[in-house]
Design an enzyme around this catalytic site. Structure first.
Site: not given
Length: 281
Positions: A97-100, A127
């Site tokens: 879960d890094a939402k890059r 993510t």
């Protein structure tokens, strides 16, 4: 580079065998304190070791939140690397879960960090944020395909602030969230048993029947537990797509720590509740 079986196929099998559940590892300061741990690198290491011991070989998917490790600098990232390696060695799928989200060579570098098989942070899925345009994700899409990994694209998130972007209506009359779902359906077309490109869709959003959630891919659903949604809510929210939902639970499981046994019991209970709810859909 050794190519894995596609993420969608591996995820379907893991969900069928271990139950459709993703447990987050979120070592924020308040949770470390609740476990009697200091908010320092030693506390982070202890928290992570316990979580991995409890969840590896138990749940289908574990989702470490990268930010809570990055805040400790290089030593925190080293703890995250070890957790990813240990979880994957135990057969547990890891969603980072890094939402890059970025463009060009920068997006390619983020992709290589988490989706290249030779990276110490290689994860089964990542993510990502598409809000520089869905096309900006192409480096991550391409590398995920090449390595057998997957993506979870923010589409209809559970945070209230998300609506100002995700519900904005385009010139063609379709809102942004629906557009992201349509892109993912195109990525997954023809894949069996399901594609590797999923959407993040909040379990707290109520009736989503106006959206086409049949993207032939997984739907990562935050909001179960502490945010108020329950496994029993899933059929009403996701309808016929409920079988491909991977509910994410973090605090509602992690609050059972630091007992390894209690953490396992909590995760198994949630997985059983989700399985029963989806079976009734």
């Amino acid at each position: 580079m050794t190519v894995l079986e596609p993420f969608g196929a591996r995820l379907r099998r893991a969900m069928d065998e271990r139950g459709p559940l993703c447990v987050g590892i979120d070592p924020h300061a308040a949770l470390l304190s609740a476990w009697g741990l200091n908010d320092d690198i030693d506390g982070l290491e202890r928290f992570t070791r316990i979580s991995v011991e409890a969840l590896a070989d138990t749940v289908a998917v574990v989702k470490p939140q990268s930010a809570f490790f990055e805040r400790f600098g290089s030593r925190g990232v080293a703890v995250l690397e070890r957790a990813v390696a240990d979880l994957r060695a135990a057969g547990t799928l890891v969603v980072m879960d890094a939402k890059r989200g970025d463009i060009g060579s920068t997006m390619a570098a983020y992709a290589e960090t988490f989706l290249h098989k030779d990276s110490p942070l290689f994860s089964d899925a990542l993510t990502v944020s598409p809000y520089l345009g869905y096309g900006s994700l192409k480096p991550a899409v391409d590398l995920a395909r090449e390595s057998g990994a997957g993506l979870f694209v923010l589409a209809l998130t559970s945070n209230p602030e998300g609506g100002e972007v995700q519900h904005a209506v385009r010139a063609d009359g379709r809102n942004v969230g629906a557009t992201m779902l349509a892109h993912l359906a195109e990525e997954n077309a023809g894949e069996t048993p399901m594609g590797s490109f999923g959407a993040v869709v909040g379990a707290t959003l109520g009736d989503l029947s106006s959206y086409d959630l049949d993207i032939n891919g997984p739907l990562l659903a935050p909001g179960i537990g502490a945010q108020g949604a329950t496994p029993a809510d899933l059929p009403a929210v996701f309808g016929a797509a409920a079988r491909n939902v991977v509910p994410n639970v973090s605090r509602a499981v992690l609050k059972a720590g630091p007992s390894v046994g209690a953490l396992r019991e909590a995760s198994v209970r949630f997985a059983d509740e989700v399985r029963a709810a989806v079976a009734s859909a």
